[in-house]
Design an enzyme around this catalytic site. Sequence first.
Site, PDB file in Angstrom:
ATOM      1  N   ASP A  43       0.865  -1.169   0.000  1.00  0.00           N
ATOM      2  CA  ASP A  43       0.000   0.000   0.000  1.00  0.00           C
ATOM      3  C   ASP A  43       0.904   1.222   0.000  1.00  0.00           C
ATOM      4  O   ASP A  43       1.870   1.281   0.788  1.00  0.00           O
ATOM      5  CB  ASP A  43      -0.893  -0.016   1.246  1.00  0.00           C
ATOM      6  CG  ASP A  43      -1.980   1.033   1.177  1.00  0.00           C
ATOM      7  OD1 ASP A  43      -2.993   0.772   0.511  1.00  0.00           O
ATOM      8  OD2 ASP A  43      -1.804   2.109   1.786  1.00  0.00           O
ATOM      9  N   ASN A  51      -2.903  12.747  -4.876  1.00  0.00           N
ATOM     10  CA  ASN A  51      -4.165  13.046  -5.564  1.00  0.00           C
ATOM     11  C   ASN A  51      -4.704  14.414  -5.156  1.00  0.00           C
ATOM     12  O   ASN A  51      -5.154  15.185  -5.998  1.00  0.00           O
ATOM     13  CB  ASN A  51      -5.210  11.970  -5.253  1.00  0.00           C
ATOM     14  CG  ASN A  51      -5.191  10.833  -6.241  1.00  0.00           C
ATOM     15  OD1 ASN A  51      -4.630  10.934  -7.322  1.00  0.00           O
ATOM     16  ND2 ASN A  51      -5.789   9.729  -5.858  1.00  0.00           N
ATOM     17  N   ASP A  60      -2.888   8.929 -11.162  1.00  0.00           N
ATOM     18  CA  ASP A  60      -2.968   7.792 -12.089  1.00  0.00           C
ATOM     19  C   ASP A  60      -1.610   7.494 -12.706  1.00  0.00           C
ATOM     20  O   ASP A  60      -1.210   6.328 -12.826  1.00  0.00           O
ATOM     21  CB  ASP A  60      -3.985   8.068 -13.197  1.00  0.00           C
ATOM     22  CG  ASP A  60      -5.421   8.007 -12.712  1.00  0.00           C
ATOM     23  OD1 ASP A  60      -5.670   7.589 -11.565  1.00  0.00           O
ATOM     24  OD2 ASP A  60      -6.311   8.389 -13.510  1.00  0.00           O
ATOM     25  N   ASP A  89      -4.602   2.305  -4.231  1.00  0.00           N
ATOM     26  CA  ASP A  89      -3.136   2.205  -4.215  1.00  0.00           C
ATOM     27  C   ASP A  89      -2.676   0.938  -3.509  1.00  0.00           C
ATOM     28  O   ASP A  89      -1.609   0.893  -2.915  1.00  0.00           O
ATOM     29  CB  ASP A  89      -2.530   3.446  -3.559  1.00  0.00           C
ATOM     30  CG  ASP A  89      -2.945   3.624  -2.103  1.00  0.00           C
ATOM     31  OD1 ASP A  89      -3.990   3.068  -1.702  1.00  0.00           O
ATOM     32  OD2 ASP A  89      -2.226   4.318  -1.365  1.00  0.00           O
TER      33      ASP A  89
END
Length: 174
Positions: A43, A51, A60, A89
Amino acid sequence: MEELAHRDKLTGLENRTALEECMKVIADEARKSGKAISFLYLDLDGFKMVNDSYGHETGDLLLKTVANRMRKCLQDITGYIRFYRLGGDEFLVIYLPDFDQSIEETSISANLILSSLNKTYHLEGKDITVGCSIGGAIWPQDDPDLFTVMRYADEALYVSKRSGKNRITFKSSI
Protein backbone atom coordinates in the site's frame (compact mmCIF):
# COMPACT_ATOMS: atom_id res chain seq x y z
CA MET A 1 -13.58 -9.09 -23.18
CA GLU A 2 -11.62 -11.64 -21.15
CA GLU A 3 -8.64 -9.29 -21.00
CA LEU A 4 -10.82 -6.40 -19.81
CA ALA A 5 -12.37 -8.54 -17.09
CA HIS A 6 -9.02 -9.68 -15.68
CA ARG A 7 -6.75 -6.65 -16.09
CA ASP A 8 -6.66 -3.36 -14.32
CA LYS A 9 -7.31 -0.80 -17.04
CA LEU A 10 -4.95 1.78 -15.58
CA THR A 11 -1.83 -0.26 -14.74
CA GLY A 12 -2.22 -3.33 -16.92
CA LEU A 13 -1.70 -5.55 -13.87
CA GLU A 14 -4.08 -8.38 -13.13
CA ASN A 15 -7.08 -7.39 -11.00
CA ARG A 16 -9.04 -8.86 -8.10
CA THR A 17 -11.20 -10.94 -10.46
CA ALA A 18 -8.10 -12.53 -11.98
CA LEU A 19 -6.74 -13.20 -8.49
CA GLU A 20 -9.89 -15.00 -7.39
CA GLU A 21 -9.89 -17.16 -10.52
CA CYS A 22 -6.16 -17.85 -10.29
CA MET A 23 -6.03 -18.99 -6.67
CA LYS A 24 -6.85 -22.63 -7.49
CA VAL A 25 -4.09 -22.72 -10.12
CA ILE A 26 -1.63 -21.16 -7.68
CA ALA A 27 -2.57 -23.64 -4.93
CA ASP A 28 -2.31 -26.62 -7.28
CA GLU A 29 1.07 -25.48 -8.57
CA ALA A 30 2.41 -25.01 -5.04
CA ARG A 31 1.18 -28.39 -3.88
CA LYS A 32 2.71 -30.12 -6.92
CA SER A 33 6.06 -28.40 -6.50
CA GLY A 34 6.09 -28.67 -2.71
CA LYS A 35 7.48 -25.15 -2.55
CA ALA A 36 6.24 -22.23 -0.51
CA ILE A 37 4.24 -19.29 -1.86
CA SER A 38 4.93 -15.73 -0.73
CA PHE A 39 2.17 -13.16 -0.55
CA LEU A 40 3.22 -9.52 -0.35
CA TYR A 41 0.51 -6.88 0.09
CA LEU A 42 1.62 -3.33 -0.69
CA ASP A 43 0.00 0.00 0.00
CA LEU A 44 1.46 3.37 -0.95
CA ASP A 45 2.09 5.81 1.90
CA GLY A 46 1.07 9.35 1.00
CA PHE A 47 -0.88 8.53 -2.16
CA LYS A 48 -3.96 10.50 -1.07
CA MET A 49 -1.79 13.59 -0.69
CA VAL A 50 -0.58 13.18 -4.27
CA ASN A 51 -4.17 13.05 -5.56
CA ASP A 52 -5.19 15.98 -3.37
CA SER A 53 -2.16 18.13 -4.20
CA TYR A 54 -1.54 17.36 -7.87
CA GLY A 55 -4.81 15.90 -9.14
CA HIS A 56 -6.04 12.48 -10.14
CA GLU A 57 -4.22 12.51 -13.48
CA THR A 58 -0.90 12.73 -11.67
CA GLY A 59 -2.09 10.09 -9.19
CA ASP A 60 -2.97 7.79 -12.09
CA LEU A 61 0.43 8.36 -13.66
CA LEU A 62 2.04 7.54 -10.31
CA LEU A 63 0.10 4.24 -10.09
CA LYS A 64 1.23 3.28 -13.62
CA THR A 65 4.83 4.07 -12.70
CA VAL A 66 4.58 2.07 -9.47
CA ALA A 67 3.32 -0.96 -11.43
CA ASN A 68 6.20 -0.65 -13.89
CA ARG A 69 8.78 -0.31 -11.12
CA MET A 70 7.44 -3.40 -9.33
CA ARG A 71 7.65 -5.51 -12.47
CA LYS A 72 11.09 -4.20 -13.35
CA CYS A 73 12.67 -4.66 -9.91
CA LEU A 74 11.62 -8.33 -9.83
CA GLN A 75 12.18 -9.13 -13.51
CA ASP A 76 15.31 -11.17 -12.82
CA ILE A 77 13.68 -13.31 -10.14
CA THR A 78 12.98 -16.81 -11.38
CA GLY A 79 9.79 -18.67 -10.71
CA TYR A 80 6.10 -17.98 -10.90
CA ILE A 81 5.39 -14.35 -10.05
CA ARG A 82 2.12 -12.47 -10.44
CA PHE A 83 1.33 -8.80 -9.85
CA TYR A 84 -2.15 -7.54 -8.98
CA ARG A 85 -3.71 -4.16 -8.43
CA LEU A 86 -6.47 -4.76 -5.93
CA GLY A 87 -7.84 -1.22 -6.01
CA GLY A 88 -6.78 2.32 -5.23
CA ASP A 89 -3.14 2.21 -4.21
CA GLU A 90 -3.16 -1.39 -2.98
CA PHE A 91 -1.18 -4.10 -4.75
CA LEU A 92 -0.40 -7.78 -4.26
CA VAL A 93 2.62 -9.79 -5.39
CA ILE A 94 2.39 -13.58 -5.36
CA TYR A 95 5.67 -15.40 -5.75
CA LEU A 96 6.35 -19.11 -6.14
CA PRO A 97 10.10 -19.41 -6.74
CA ASP A 98 12.01 -22.16 -8.50
CA PHE A 99 13.69 -22.97 -5.18
CA ASP A 100 12.61 -23.56 -1.61
CA GLN A 101 12.18 -20.20 -0.01
CA SER A 102 12.16 -18.95 3.49
CA ILE A 103 11.29 -15.65 5.02
CA GLU A 104 14.85 -14.48 4.25
CA GLU A 105 14.41 -14.94 0.48
CA THR A 106 10.96 -13.37 0.58
CA SER A 107 12.38 -10.48 2.57
CA ILE A 108 14.96 -9.88 -0.18
CA SER A 109 12.17 -9.53 -2.77
CA ALA A 110 10.15 -7.29 -0.45
CA ASN A 111 13.18 -5.07 0.16
CA LEU A 112 13.81 -4.81 -3.60
CA ILE A 113 10.24 -3.60 -4.05
CA LEU A 114 10.46 -1.19 -1.12
CA SER A 115 13.70 0.41 -2.29
CA SER A 116 12.44 0.67 -5.87
CA LEU A 117 9.16 2.32 -4.90
CA ASN A 118 10.77 4.71 -2.41
CA LYS A 119 12.77 6.52 -5.07
CA THR A 120 11.57 9.93 -6.22
CA TYR A 121 9.09 9.92 -9.09
CA HIS A 122 9.59 12.57 -11.79
CA LEU A 123 6.08 13.06 -13.13
CA GLU A 124 4.83 15.93 -15.28
CA GLY A 125 7.69 18.18 -14.18
CA LYS A 126 7.13 17.43 -10.51
CA ASP A 127 9.30 15.47 -8.08
CA ILE A 128 6.99 13.28 -6.02
CA THR A 129 7.94 11.03 -3.15
CA VAL A 130 5.69 8.41 -1.62
CA GLY A 131 6.53 5.55 0.68
CA CYS A 132 5.32 1.99 0.67
CA SER A 133 4.17 -0.32 3.44
CA ILE A 134 4.39 -4.07 2.85
CA GLY A 135 2.86 -7.00 4.67
CA GLY A 136 3.92 -10.54 3.92
CA ALA A 137 3.06 -14.11 4.74
CA ILE A 138 4.25 -17.46 3.42
CA TRP A 139 2.20 -20.56 2.65
CA PRO A 140 2.24 -23.18 4.16
CA GLN A 141 4.67 -21.92 6.80
CA ASP A 142 2.20 -19.42 8.32
CA ASP A 143 -0.93 -21.58 7.88
CA PRO A 144 -2.00 -24.58 5.76
CA ASP A 145 -4.96 -22.65 4.31
CA LEU A 146 -4.00 -20.43 1.37
CA PHE A 147 -6.76 -17.88 1.96
CA THR A 148 -5.84 -17.57 5.64
CA VAL A 149 -2.23 -16.85 4.64
CA MET A 150 -3.45 -14.14 2.27
CA ARG A 151 -5.43 -12.60 5.14
CA TYR A 152 -2.33 -12.75 7.36
CA ALA A 153 -0.32 -10.86 4.73
CA ASP A 154 -3.03 -8.21 4.57
CA GLU A 155 -3.05 -7.93 8.37
CA ALA A 156 0.75 -7.62 8.38
CA LEU A 157 0.42 -4.72 5.91
CA TYR A 158 -1.72 -2.83 8.42
CA VAL A 159 0.80 -3.56 11.18
CA SER A 160 3.43 -1.93 8.91
CA LYS A 161 1.22 1.12 8.45
CA ARG A 162 0.43 1.45 12.18
CA SER A 163 4.13 1.00 13.04
CA GLY A 164 5.24 4.09 11.20
CA LYS A 165 4.80 3.15 7.54
CA ASN A 166 7.49 2.64 4.91
CA ARG A 167 8.40 -0.78 6.32
CA ILE A 168 7.92 -4.49 5.84
CA THR A 169 6.16 -6.73 8.35
CA PHE A 170 5.78 -10.49 8.06
CA LYS A 171 3.08 -12.53 9.76
CA SER A 172 5.74 -14.56 11.53
CA SER A 173 7.02 -11.41 13.27
CA ILE A 174 3.67 -10.26 14.73
